[in-house]
Design a protein around this motif. Sequence first.
Motif, PDB file in Angstrom:
ATOM      1  N   ASN A 360     -31.688  86.421  77.096  1.00 47.19           N
ATOM      2  CA  ASN A 360     -32.072  86.004  75.749  1.00 47.19           C
ATOM      3  C   ASN A 360     -31.566  84.567  75.532  1.00 47.19           C
ATOM      4  O   ASN A 360     -30.387  84.346  75.295  1.00 47.19           O
ATOM      5  N   LYS A 361     -32.474  83.591  75.626  1.00 46.71           N
ATOM      6  CA  LYS A 361     -32.083  82.184  75.640  1.00 46.71           C
ATOM      7  C   LYS A 361     -31.359  81.763  74.363  1.00 46.71           C
ATOM      8  O   LYS A 361     -30.380  80.999  74.408  1.00 46.71           O
ATOM      9  N   ASP A 362     -31.842  82.240  73.219  1.00 48.44           N
ATOM     10  CA  ASP A 362     -31.179  81.866  71.962  1.00 48.44           C
ATOM     11  C   ASP A 362     -29.756  82.414  71.911  1.00 48.44           C
ATOM     12  O   ASP A 362     -28.826  81.727  71.464  1.00 48.44           O
ATOM     13  N   LEU A 363     -29.592  83.653  72.374  1.00 49.05           N
ATOM     14  CA  LEU A 363     -28.263  84.260  72.364  1.00 49.05           C
ATOM     15  C   LEU A 363     -27.346  83.576  73.372  1.00 49.05           C
ATOM     16  O   LEU A 363     -26.159  83.369  73.091  1.00 49.05           O
ATOM     17  N   TYR A 365     -27.441  80.487  74.220  1.00 51.34           N
ATOM     18  CA  TYR A 365     -27.029  79.232  73.595  1.00 51.34           C
ATOM     19  C   TYR A 365     -25.872  79.476  72.627  1.00 51.34           C
ATOM     20  O   TYR A 365     -24.882  78.727  72.630  1.00 51.34           O
ATOM     21  N   ASP A 366     -25.996  80.520  71.812  1.00 47.85           N
ATOM     22  CA  ASP A 366     -24.928  80.842  70.866  1.00 47.85           C
ATOM     23  C   ASP A 366     -23.626  81.165  71.597  1.00 47.85           C
ATOM     24  O   ASP A 366     -22.546  80.708  71.208  1.00 47.85           O
ATOM     25  N   THR A 369     -21.830  78.116  72.826  1.00 51.35           N
ATOM     26  CA  THR A 369     -21.425  77.095  71.855  1.00 51.35           C
ATOM     27  C   THR A 369     -20.491  77.622  70.769  1.00 51.35           C
ATOM     28  O   THR A 369     -19.725  76.843  70.198  1.00 51.35           O
ATOM     29  N   GLU A 370     -20.528  78.913  70.472  1.00 49.06           N
ATOM     30  CA  GLU A 370     -19.672  79.466  69.435  1.00 49.06           C
ATOM     31  C   GLU A 370     -18.207  79.499  69.872  1.00 49.06           C
ATOM     32  O   GLU A 370     -17.904  79.507  71.068  1.00 49.06           O
TER      33      GLU A 370
END
Length: 436
Positions: A360-363, A365-366, A369-370
Amino acid sequence: MARKLLALLPLLVAAYARSINEESKHWGVIVAGSNGWFNYRHQADACHAYQILRKNGIPEERIITMMYDDIANNRENPTPGKIINRPDGPDVYHGVKIDYREEEVNPENFLKVLKGDKEGMVGIGNGRVLESGPNDHVFVNFVDHGAPGIIAFGSKFLHASDLHHTILKMNEEQRYGQMVIYVEACESGSMFDKNLLPKDINVFATTAANAHESSYACYMDKERKTFLGDVYSVRWMEDSDKEDLSTETLTKQFEIVRRETNTSHVMEFGNLTMGSIDVAEFQGKNTEMHIFDKQPIPNPNLDAVPSEDVEMNILQLKVQLAESDWERELVSQKLEDLKITRRRTEETFKHIMALSVNNNKDLVYDLMTERLPLLAHDCYKPVTEYLRTNCPGLNLVKNDYAPRHLYTFVNLCEHQTPQEAIMGAIDKTAEDTDLC
């Protein structure tokens, strides 16, 4: 008669208080968890701390020291048998009594020492442990690398949850009256953050950094080609060297160190009311002048670098100082290899993250970065240990750059990613790539 007894009461109370104070003893536990010439500074810090406790009157039989002891007589040491903690500084290694060396310096032994587990330490080093009691003052100083909820010991990790349980057990068994802990490590605030150190058990702790940032090395030495100290450690020890500790409180020392350390955020945890106690109650009460007192101290912030960049900076210096083309080429190759290792480290974590959440690319990324706070210790500890043992190519403990990426595992656990999914991703990374 009653009036006479009432008149004597304050004197009796004062006499009792004096007797309690006389019965209290000072204990120290000093640990440098790392090894290798690149980590020279950690053992230099530990040796300096030992000298402070001894100079202030704490007897060697009540100081327990754990350090690998591969620096003083290292072949790269231009002054064999000596260790310094600042430029042109005095030898801090002489007279240090080391109780546990090499592989004996590990989390299990450290926790046994704190718990006073003599039986568990039979046949290990000299077997010495804390034998402190309910009136005693204990000072603990730890120096090494760190990561979220972790401080490193050579090839192993000590997790915040295990230190937390040990401190609670020490409190339950009345193994101290009051205890102070100073920790030099990256992200060291995470060892006590989020109520990991209760405020009602007479333990006061300070750390070199908050839960998310690096601690910093300082004093690059061109002759030794390594860093001699760490900013936080140098700051508190240089303060202890010059102050009358019987008139300086823990809070005052903390405020001085926090103000003078501009590379990271020095933190305090636990029972902050203990800040009104004199530093001498933990580092010793002798007010004689110390070995560093009259010498000017260089500013450790000026050449400070994040802990994970130490090896890179040392190799860059060695390239500059190389005395031949052959030597320059050899060191340049080591520098290039280190850069490759760092890139591969980033790829490894990103690959594991992606597999853990089904790409899951969006996850992903999170997750990359989080910076979420570590609360899910029951998830984080087993998956980081699984990574350490099942991804040997990452060389998690020895690769100083790698632990700085473990925040991604914090994020996975805080997002409630199943442990099985994370461990499966580690296995698949090991099977399908050469990253592990």
